[in-house]
Design an enzyme around this catalytic site. Structure first.
Site, PDB file in Angstrom:
ATOM      1  N   HIS A  82       0.857  -1.192   0.000  1.00 30.46           N
ATOM      2  CA  HIS A  82       0.000   0.000   0.000  1.00 30.46           C
ATOM      3  C   HIS A  82       0.886   1.233   0.000  1.00 30.46           C
ATOM      4  O   HIS A  82       1.850   1.297   0.770  1.00 30.46           O
ATOM      5  CB  HIS A  82      -0.883  -0.059   1.252  1.00 30.46           C
ATOM      6  CG  HIS A  82      -1.811   1.096   1.429  1.00 30.46           C
ATOM      7  ND1 HIS A  82      -2.300   1.849   0.384  1.00 30.46           N
ATOM      8  CD2 HIS A  82      -2.347   1.638   2.558  1.00 30.46           C
ATOM      9  CE1 HIS A  82      -3.094   2.786   0.865  1.00 30.46           C
ATOM     10  NE2 HIS A  82      -3.129   2.684   2.174  1.00 30.46           N
ATOM     11  N   ASP A  86       2.052   6.443   5.446  1.00 26.81           N
ATOM     12  CA  ASP A  86       2.356   5.798   6.735  1.00 26.81           C
ATOM     13  C   ASP A  86       3.027   4.438   6.526  1.00 26.81           C
ATOM     14  O   ASP A  86       3.587   3.865   7.460  1.00 26.81           O
ATOM     15  CB  ASP A  86       1.107   5.668   7.624  1.00 26.81           C
ATOM     16  CG  ASP A  86      -0.112   5.121   6.914  1.00 26.81           C
ATOM     17  OD1 ASP A  86      -0.208   5.259   5.680  1.00 26.81           O
ATOM     18  OD2 ASP A  86      -0.975   4.544   7.586  1.00 26.81           O
ATOM     19  N   HIS A 151      -7.950   0.503   0.928  1.00 28.45           N
ATOM     20  CA  HIS A 151      -8.872   1.616   0.737  1.00 28.45           C
ATOM     21  C   HIS A 151      -8.321   2.662  -0.241  1.00 28.45           C
ATOM     22  O   HIS A 151      -8.899   3.766  -0.341  1.00 28.45           O
ATOM     23  CB  HIS A 151      -9.205   2.268   2.086  1.00 28.45           C
ATOM     24  CG  HIS A 151      -8.042   3.011   2.700  1.00 28.45           C
ATOM     25  ND1 HIS A 151      -8.032   4.384   2.834  1.00 28.45           N
ATOM     26  CD2 HIS A 151      -6.882   2.578   3.151  1.00 28.45           C
ATOM     27  CE1 HIS A 151      -6.897   4.754   3.378  1.00 28.45           C
ATOM     28  NE2 HIS A 151      -6.192   3.679   3.570  1.00 28.45           N
ATOM     29  N   ASP A 170      -3.927  -2.359   5.332  1.00 31.87           N
ATOM     30  CA  ASP A 170      -4.804  -1.603   6.246  1.00 31.87           C
ATOM     31  C   ASP A 170      -5.997  -2.431   6.749  1.00 31.87           C
ATOM     32  O   ASP A 170      -6.523  -2.171   7.837  1.00 31.87           O
ATOM     33  CB  ASP A 170      -5.345  -0.354   5.547  1.00 31.87           C
ATOM     34  CG  ASP A 170      -4.363   0.815   5.580  1.00 31.87           C
ATOM     35  OD1 ASP A 170      -3.417   0.775   6.385  1.00 31.87           O
ATOM     36  OD2 ASP A 170      -4.546   1.750   4.801  1.00 31.87           O
ATOM     37  N   TYR A 198     -11.970   2.003  13.512  1.00 35.28           N
ATOM     38  CA  TYR A 198     -11.163   1.960  12.284  1.00 35.28           C
ATOM     39  C   TYR A 198     -12.048   1.680  11.067  1.00 35.28           C
ATOM     40  O   TYR A 198     -11.950   2.349  10.037  1.00 35.28           O
ATOM     41  CB  TYR A 198     -10.105   0.864  12.453  1.00 35.28           C
ATOM     42  CG  TYR A 198      -9.063   0.839  11.379  1.00 35.28           C
ATOM     43  CD1 TYR A 198      -7.895   1.595  11.500  1.00 35.28           C
ATOM     44  CD2 TYR A 198      -9.218   0.059  10.250  1.00 35.28           C
ATOM     45  CE1 TYR A 198      -6.933   1.572  10.507  1.00 35.28           C
ATOM     46  CE2 TYR A 198      -8.265   0.027   9.257  1.00 35.28           C
ATOM     47  CZ  TYR A 198      -7.113   0.778   9.398  1.00 35.28           C
ATOM     48  OH  TYR A 198      -6.169   0.752   8.416  1.00 35.28           O
ATOM     49  N   HIS A 231      -1.666  -1.976  10.825  1.00 33.20           N
ATOM     50  CA  HIS A 231      -1.857  -1.159  12.031  1.00 33.20           C
ATOM     51  C   HIS A 231      -2.420  -2.058  13.126  1.00 33.20           C
ATOM     52  O   HIS A 231      -3.318  -2.870  12.858  1.00 33.20           O
ATOM     53  CB  HIS A 231      -2.866  -0.035  11.812  1.00 33.20           C
ATOM     54  CG  HIS A 231      -2.450   0.976  10.786  1.00 33.20           C
ATOM     55  ND1 HIS A 231      -1.430   1.872  10.991  1.00 33.20           N
ATOM     56  CD2 HIS A 231      -2.933   1.245   9.553  1.00 33.20           C
ATOM     57  CE1 HIS A 231      -1.306   2.650   9.919  1.00 33.20           C
ATOM     58  NE2 HIS A 231      -2.197   2.279   9.030  1.00 33.20           N
TER      59      HIS A 231
END
Ligand code: FEO
Length: 405
Positions: A82, A86, A151, A170, A198, A231
């Site tokens: 991704h 981050d 996403h 994610d 989330y 995460h």
């Protein structure tokens, strides 16, 4: 660099080498009261592979954790699942340190990484993998599956069939900085709340794609012993529990819970909100009052994920919605909650546009209005408060009926 960070063992051959961000309190508009982690994973296969990197300021922590196991230059491959920063902010720098044989991303990932890091020649060398392509690591392999718009358009997940191990980027994650790396080590109420938060604030608009992805995974017969997101904690005990939750949230079925979110200037709109809530409670239905002076927009979205009705209150200020209510509407509209009933209410002094504007926003969100907006001039009279109570009670009855159909 002599930082003492260590890798954390996930399986005999896969280690967590990410970073913990204890200080993060905002993730593009989402309040992250527990901080977050940026997870990266090191696969000690014949071809040593790093899956994802971390937010740029945490690059040294990532390299130190890798160095606690191997020389970073021994890494053969890097996978970028991704391209959001981050997970990619230090990718070029890590590529300079590691000098991998190859770095892989989805075809769209190659484009988005190039757009983000146009000045880095390392990024230009990233190779595109196709949906379903298999990367041979010698004693194991990785299958890449595109998850477009989950996403971002570049998103993909990586699966090791020999270990039934999914790197889900994610998806199935949460923003939660803790000293624990596994979901089963963290209190269940924290896991439940943060995974709901989330989903509600990141993935809700893509619910239709989640249902399709889960079906596709079922059709492919993939099994999971471990799900490792980018995460929050790793799912190792009954990892399908979070997949089931995603299926449930993606359906957005109405539930017997009402959200009243509002702001107030001189407590008139607040008094109306509390009267509406009392009417709802009179029918035995759960209601949550979320005044925007006390609740962040992302906390309202979290509660809305498991609700069936949305009631919004706003005083009129300068012929408009109150600013915090306007902020909430714009945020909520983008997240596309579905299948809600509700109405608007609020106090005003001389013009009263906020109630009509709130109704327009609710209509844009396809909220089915159960009654015209309730207005109070300056201070609600007893009659207006009785109307608030009655409309609340009626809405509770309608929601109850809708939930049983
Ligand atoms: Fe964790 Fe879409 O970045």
């Amino acid at each position: 660099m002599n930082e003492p960070f260590k890798a954390v063992k996930i399986t005999d051959t896969i280690y967590w080498v990410g970073a913990i961000d204890w200080s993060l309190r905002d993730f593009h508009g989402y309040s992250t009261s527990r901080g977050s982690t940026y997870n990266a994973y090191l696969i000690l296969a014949d071809k040593i592979t790093l899956v994802d990197t971390v937010k740029a300021p945490y690059k040294d922590e990532l390299i130190a954790r890798i160095s606690s196991l191997i020389n970073p230059e021994d890494i053969n491959y890097i996978i970028s699942n991704h391209s959001e920063m981050d997970h990619s902010g230090c990718l070029a720098e890590v590529m300079r340190i590691v000098k991998p044989e190859a770095t892989f991303a989805s075809a769209m990932g190659v484009k988005t990484l190039s757009a983000h890091f146009a000045e880095d020649k390392e990024i230009a060398a990233i190779k595109a993998v196709q949906n379903g392509e298999v990367l041979d690591l010698g004693n194991m392999s990785i299958t890449f599956l595109e998850t477009k718009m989950l996403h971002w358009p570049d998103s993909m997940i990586s699966y090791i069939p020999q270990q039934k191990f999914l790197f889900s980027q994610d998806a199935f994650g949460m923003h939660c900085a803790t000293s624990k790396r596994f979901a089963d080590e963290i209190p269940a109420d924290i896991i439940e709340y943060e995974s709901e938060k989330y989903y509600a604030n990141i993935l809700l608009p893509y619910s239709h794609l989640i249902a399709k992805l889960v079906q596709k995974i079922k059709d492919m017969g993939l099994e999971f012993d471990i799900i490792a997101p980018d995460h929050g904690p790793v799912w190792r005990k009954n990892p399908l529990q979070i997949v089931s939750k995603y299926v449930e949230w993606a359906e957005q079925k109405p539930r017997e819970k009402v959200i009243i979110s509002y702001d107030t200037m001189w407590k008139s709109t607040d008094l109306m909100a509390r009267s509406i809530a009392d009417g709802i409670m009179s029918k035995g239905m759960e209601v949550k009052l979320l005044p925007l002076s006390s609740f962040h927009r992302s906390d309202v979205m979290t509660e809305l994920l498991t609700a069936g009705a949305l009631i919004i209150g706003s005083p009129t200020m300068n012929n408009n919605l109150y600013p915090t209510v306007a902020d909430l509407f714009f945020y909520m509209k983008g997240l596309k909650p579905k299948n809600l009933i509700g109405f608007a209410f609020g106090a005003y002094g001389w013009s009263g546009e906020s109630i009509t504007q709130a109704e327009e926003f609710l209509k844009e969100m396809n909220v089915e209005l159960t009654n015209p907006g309730i207005k109070a001039k300056y201070v609600p009279t007893g009659e207006v408060l009785i109307e608030c109570y009655n409309r609340g009670a009626e809405l509770a009855e309608k929601l109850s009926l809708k939930c049983t159909q």
